[in-house]
Write a protein that holds these residues in place. Structure first.
Motif, PDB file in Angstrom:
ATOM      1  N   ALA A   7      -6.546 -25.519  20.660  1.00 34.32           N
ATOM      2  CA  ALA A   7      -6.353 -26.138  22.114  1.00 34.32           C
ATOM      3  C   ALA A   7      -6.043 -27.730  22.085  1.00 34.32           C
ATOM      4  O   ALA A   7      -6.553 -28.401  21.268  1.00 34.32           O
ATOM      5  CB  ALA A   7      -7.491 -25.766  22.867  1.00 34.32           C
ATOM      6  N   LYS A   8      -5.351 -28.005  23.114  1.00 38.13           N
ATOM      7  CA  LYS A   8      -4.889 -29.421  23.263  1.00 38.13           C
ATOM      8  C   LYS A   8      -5.886 -30.629  23.592  1.00 38.13           C
ATOM      9  O   LYS A   8      -5.737 -31.140  24.804  1.00 38.13           O
ATOM     10  CB  LYS A   8      -3.323 -29.666  24.131  1.00 38.13           C
ATOM     11  N   THR A   9      -7.078 -30.355  22.757  1.00 44.83           N
ATOM     12  CA  THR A   9      -8.154 -31.180  23.530  1.00 44.83           C
ATOM     13  C   THR A   9      -7.906 -32.645  23.141  1.00 44.83           C
ATOM     14  O   THR A   9      -9.074 -33.290  23.543  1.00 44.83           O
ATOM     15  CB  THR A   9      -9.391 -30.598  22.632  1.00 44.83           C
ATOM     16  N   LEU A  10      -6.889 -33.135  22.338  1.00 43.07           N
ATOM     17  CA  LEU A  10      -6.835 -34.593  22.203  1.00 43.07           C
ATOM     18  C   LEU A  10      -5.689 -35.107  23.068  1.00 43.07           C
ATOM     19  O   LEU A  10      -5.346 -36.214  22.702  1.00 43.07           O
ATOM     20  CB  LEU A  10      -6.819 -34.966  20.655  1.00 43.07           C
ATOM     21  N   ALA A  11      -5.210 -34.421  23.884  1.00 47.59           N
ATOM     22  CA  ALA A  11      -3.987 -34.921  24.559  1.00 47.59           C
ATOM     23  C   ALA A  11      -4.488 -36.267  25.287  1.00 47.59           C
ATOM     24  O   ALA A  11      -5.455 -36.439  25.578  1.00 47.59           O
ATOM     25  CB  ALA A  11      -3.422 -33.751  25.772  1.00 47.59           C
ATOM     26  N   GLY A  12      -3.290 -37.308  25.316  1.00 50.18           N
ATOM     27  CA  GLY A  12      -3.474 -38.466  25.963  1.00 50.18           C
ATOM     28  C   GLY A  12      -4.254 -39.634  24.808  1.00 50.18           C
ATOM     29  O   GLY A  12      -4.278 -40.478  25.294  1.00 50.18           O
ATOM     30  N   ARG A  13      -4.839 -38.944  23.831  1.00 49.46           N
ATOM     31  CA  ARG A  13      -5.421 -39.879  22.856  1.00 49.46           C
ATOM     32  C   ARG A  13      -4.382 -40.428  21.777  1.00 49.46           C
ATOM     33  O   ARG A  13      -3.622 -39.678  21.416  1.00 49.46           O
ATOM     34  CB  ARG A  13      -6.524 -39.223  22.184  1.00 49.46           C
ATOM     35  N   HIS A  14      -4.703 -41.715  21.324  1.00 48.77           N
ATOM     36  CA  HIS A  14      -4.021 -42.314  20.295  1.00 48.77           C
ATOM     37  C   HIS A  14      -5.013 -42.474  19.126  1.00 48.77           C
ATOM     38  O   HIS A  14      -6.052 -43.176  19.282  1.00 48.77           O
ATOM     39  CB  HIS A  14      -3.383 -43.666  20.653  1.00 48.77           C
ATOM     40  N   ILE A  15      -4.727 -41.888  18.093  1.00 41.12           N
ATOM     41  CA  ILE A  15      -5.582 -41.990  16.999  1.00 41.12           C
ATOM     42  C   ILE A  15      -4.870 -42.222  15.671  1.00 41.12           C
ATOM     43  O   ILE A  15      -3.846 -41.768  15.501  1.00 41.12           O
ATOM     44  CB  ILE A  15      -6.210 -40.344  16.509  1.00 41.12           C
ATOM     45  N   LEU A  16      -5.398 -43.231  15.174  1.00 40.25           N
ATOM     46  CA  LEU A  16      -4.911 -44.154  13.730  1.00 40.25           C
ATOM     47  C   LEU A  16      -5.591 -43.409  12.449  1.00 40.25           C
ATOM     48  O   LEU A  16      -6.930 -43.053  12.476  1.00 40.25           O
ATOM     49  CB  LEU A  16      -5.266 -45.478  13.849  1.00 40.25           C
ATOM     50  N   VAL A  17      -4.629 -42.940  11.568  1.00 41.19           N
ATOM     51  CA  VAL A  17      -5.142 -42.522  10.209  1.00 41.19           C
ATOM     52  C   VAL A  17      -4.611 -43.174   9.279  1.00 41.19           C
ATOM     53  O   VAL A  17      -3.251 -43.476   9.181  1.00 41.19           O
ATOM     54  CB  VAL A  17      -4.768 -40.991  10.346  1.00 41.19           C
ATOM     55  N   THR A  18      -5.389 -43.805   8.167  1.00 38.52           N
ATOM     56  CA  THR A  18      -4.748 -44.148   6.805  1.00 38.52           C
ATOM     57  C   THR A  18      -4.819 -43.118   5.688  1.00 38.52           C
ATOM     58  O   THR A  18      -5.926 -42.265   5.778  1.00 38.52           O
ATOM     59  CB  THR A  18      -5.407 -45.536   6.416  1.00 38.52           C
ATOM     60  N   ALA A  19      -4.005 -42.958   4.658  1.00 43.91           N
ATOM     61  CA  ALA A  19      -3.846 -41.891   3.876  1.00 43.91           C
ATOM     62  C   ALA A  19      -3.528 -42.395   2.806  1.00 43.91           C
ATOM     63  O   ALA A  19      -2.587 -43.370   2.421  1.00 43.91           O
ATOM     64  CB  ALA A  19      -3.694 -40.592   4.456  1.00 43.91           C
ATOM     65  N   GLY A  20      -3.747 -41.787   1.528  1.00 39.67           N
ATOM     66  CA  GLY A  20      -3.186 -42.092   0.396  1.00 39.67           C
ATOM     67  C   GLY A  20      -3.595 -43.034  -0.538  1.00 39.67           C
ATOM     68  O   GLY A  20      -4.662 -43.850  -0.167  1.00 39.67           O
ATOM     69  N   PRO A  21      -3.236 -43.564  -1.682  1.00 44.42           N
ATOM     70  CA  PRO A  21      -3.657 -44.713  -2.357  1.00 44.42           C
ATOM     71  C   PRO A  21      -2.698 -46.033  -2.054  1.00 44.42           C
ATOM     72  O   PRO A  21      -2.065 -45.862  -1.006  1.00 44.42           O
ATOM     73  CB  PRO A  21      -3.164 -44.505  -3.918  1.00 44.42           C
ATOM     74  N   THR A  22      -3.102 -47.107  -2.448  1.00 50.60           N
ATOM     75  CA  THR A  22      -2.146 -48.314  -2.499  1.00 50.60           C
ATOM     76  C   THR A  22      -1.607 -48.597  -3.845  1.00 50.60           C
ATOM     77  O   THR A  22      -2.108 -48.327  -4.865  1.00 50.60           O
ATOM     78  CB  THR A  22      -2.838 -49.340  -1.718  1.00 50.60           C
ATOM     79  N   HIS A  23      -0.624 -49.165  -3.931  1.00 45.39           N
ATOM     80  CA  HIS A  23      -0.151 -49.644  -5.196  1.00 45.39           C
ATOM     81  C   HIS A  23      -0.216 -51.204  -5.102  1.00 45.39           C
ATOM     82  O   HIS A  23       0.459 -51.823  -4.056  1.00 45.39           O
ATOM     83  CB  HIS A  23       1.236 -49.185  -5.404  1.00 45.39           C
ATOM     84  N   GLU A  24      -0.695 -51.586  -6.256  1.00 43.38           N
ATOM     85  CA  GLU A  24      -0.847 -53.356  -6.333  1.00 43.38           C
ATOM     86  C   GLU A  24       0.089 -53.661  -7.409  1.00 43.38           C
ATOM     87  O   GLU A  24      -0.318 -53.303  -8.562  1.00 43.38           O
ATOM     88  CB  GLU A  24      -2.106 -53.532  -6.284  1.00 43.38           C
ATOM     89  N   GLN A  25       1.198 -54.311  -7.317  1.00 46.93           N
ATOM     90  CA  GLN A  25       2.184 -54.942  -8.179  1.00 46.93           C
ATOM     91  C   GLN A  25       1.591 -55.947  -9.235  1.00 46.93           C
ATOM     92  O   GLN A  25       1.099 -56.798  -8.846  1.00 46.93           O
ATOM     93  CB  GLN A  25       3.433 -55.466  -7.401  1.00 46.93           C
ATOM     94  N   ILE A  26       2.080 -55.627 -10.536  1.00 49.08           N
ATOM     95  CA  ILE A  26       1.685 -56.409 -11.807  1.00 49.08           C
ATOM     96  C   ILE A  26       2.764 -57.253 -11.886  1.00 49.08           C
ATOM     97  O   ILE A  26       2.726 -58.440 -12.309  1.00 49.08           O
ATOM     98  CB  ILE A  26       1.141 -55.484 -12.688  1.00 49.08           C
ATOM     99  N   ASP A  27       3.881 -56.369 -12.096  1.00 46.43           N
ATOM    100  CA  ASP A  27       5.312 -57.152 -12.228  1.00 46.43           C
ATOM    101  C   ASP A  27       6.331 -56.180 -11.868  1.00 46.43           C
ATOM    102  O   ASP A  27       5.893 -55.320 -11.228  1.00 46.43           O
ATOM    103  CB  ASP A  27       5.412 -57.767 -13.960  1.00 46.43           C
ATOM    104  N   PRO A  28       7.484 -56.617 -11.957  1.00 45.91           N
ATOM    105  CA  PRO A  28       8.427 -55.758 -11.344  1.00 45.91           C
ATOM    106  C   PRO A  28       8.454 -54.320 -11.681  1.00 45.91           C
ATOM    107  O   PRO A  28       9.009 -53.507 -10.773  1.00 45.91           O
ATOM    108  CB  PRO A  28      10.074 -56.394 -11.519  1.00 45.91           C
ATOM    109  N   VAL A  29       7.986 -53.732 -12.700  1.00 46.27           N
ATOM    110  CA  VAL A  29       7.930 -52.576 -13.241  1.00 46.27           C
ATOM    111  C   VAL A  29       6.644 -51.756 -13.358  1.00 46.27           C
ATOM    112  O   VAL A  29       6.416 -50.710 -13.627  1.00 46.27           O
ATOM    113  CB  VAL A  29       8.639 -52.266 -14.317  1.00 46.27           C
ATOM    114  N   ARG A  30       5.613 -52.627 -13.054  1.00 47.36           N
ATOM    115  CA  ARG A  30       4.222 -52.061 -13.072  1.00 47.36           C
ATOM    116  C   ARG A  30       3.344 -52.285 -11.926  1.00 47.36           C
ATOM    117  O   ARG A  30       3.624 -53.272 -10.982  1.00 47.36           O
ATOM    118  CB  ARG A  30       3.611 -52.816 -14.367  1.00 47.36           C
ATOM    119  N   TYR A  31       2.332 -51.488 -11.810  1.00 46.60           N
ATOM    120  CA  TYR A  31       1.223 -51.291 -10.588  1.00 46.60           C
ATOM    121  C   TYR A  31      -0.205 -50.999 -10.868  1.00 46.60           C
ATOM    122  O   TYR A  31      -0.145 -50.163 -11.858  1.00 46.60           O
ATOM    123  CB  TYR A  31       2.021 -50.741  -9.381  1.00 46.60           C
TER     124      TYR A  31
END
Ligand code: CTP
Ligand code: CA
Length: 219
Positions: A7-31
């Motif tokens: 059911a559309k119980t969240l109609a009109g709501r804005h919800i923010l989700v983050t997901a996944g990993p992050t990659h942090e660069q070490i050099d141009p070819v590694r993270y």
């Protein structure tokens, strides 16, 4: 048989989700990365959208399709994720599922060569804590939910995290097994009222149950 549409119980709501990993660069070819697949966060975004919410999904590097009806922003690093979250505000609720790297390094401009003297040392610097920052932001969403990835003393560590980060709910995840990358999850929901042990289930089922709880709370 077809599943009954939520059911559309969240109609009109804005919800923010983050997901996944992050990659942090070490050099141009590694993270630096981690084992997060993004499956749980994407399933939550899908479940919220299926209930009628406008969903902004800030996704780290994953290989998953965008769920129907979800606005997706792709990022690579923790600092980019923090900026994208800030831009997406305000929101009625935020669920930060991403396995954000805790540290980054000052990346080398060129590929690090093993021919140079000795073994290179990575000097780690702390990343912004997106969840903790959101908790003290004047635009803090009315319902702020964090995940806690733990490999030991899951409930104790996650309960402490809830208080320390001043968030409303923590979904505690035991990631000592094959949860990261797998299709199933065993979580505890930790709120001000206490701890609920949810039975192990598919990530989709966990997402549906959490989305229903969010809808109930925001109603
Ligand atoms: N989180 C975040 N930004 C970070 C680190 C974590 O937004 N830089 C969020 C995660 O998305 C999750 C929650 O904070 O919702 C808890 O993440 P977790 O890694 O379990 O907790 P940490 O506080 O980083 O503690 P530790 O890794 O030492 O257990
Ligand atoms: Ca962490």
């Amino acid at each position: 048989k077809l599943a009954k549409p939520a059911a559309k119980t969240l109609a009109g709501r804005h919800i923010l989700v983050t997901a996944g990993p992050t990659h942090e660069q070490i050099d141009p070819v590694r993270y630096i990365a981690n084992r997060s697949s993004g499956k749980q966060g994407f399933a939550i975004a899908a479940a919220l959208a299926a209930r009628g919410a406008r969903v902004t999904l800030v996704a780290g590097p994953v290989t998953l399709p965008t769920p129907p009806g979800v606005d997706r922003i792709d990022v690579e690093t923790a600092r980019q994720m923090a900026a994208a979250v800030d831009t997406a505000l305000p929101a009625d609720a935020a669920i930060l599922v991403a396995a954000v790297a805790d540290w980054h390094v000052a990346p080398a401009m060129q590929k690090i060569k093993k021919t140079r003297d000795g073994t290179p040392t990575l000097e780690l610097r702390e990343n912004p804590d997106i969840l903790a920052t959101l908790a003290t932001d004047p635009r803090r969403p009315g319902l702020l939910i964090g995940f806690a990835a733990e490999t030991e003393d899951v409930v104790a560590h996650a309960t402490a995290k809830r208080t320390r980060k001043a968030v409303d709910w923590i979904v505690a995840n035991d990631v000592s097994g094959d949860v990261m990358g797998g299709d199933r999850n065993h979580v505890h929901l930790i709120t001000a009222d206490g701890v609920e042990d949810w039975p192990a289930a598919s990530k989709t089922a966990v997402a549906d149950r959490l989305a229903d709880r969010i809808a109930e709370h925001l109603a």
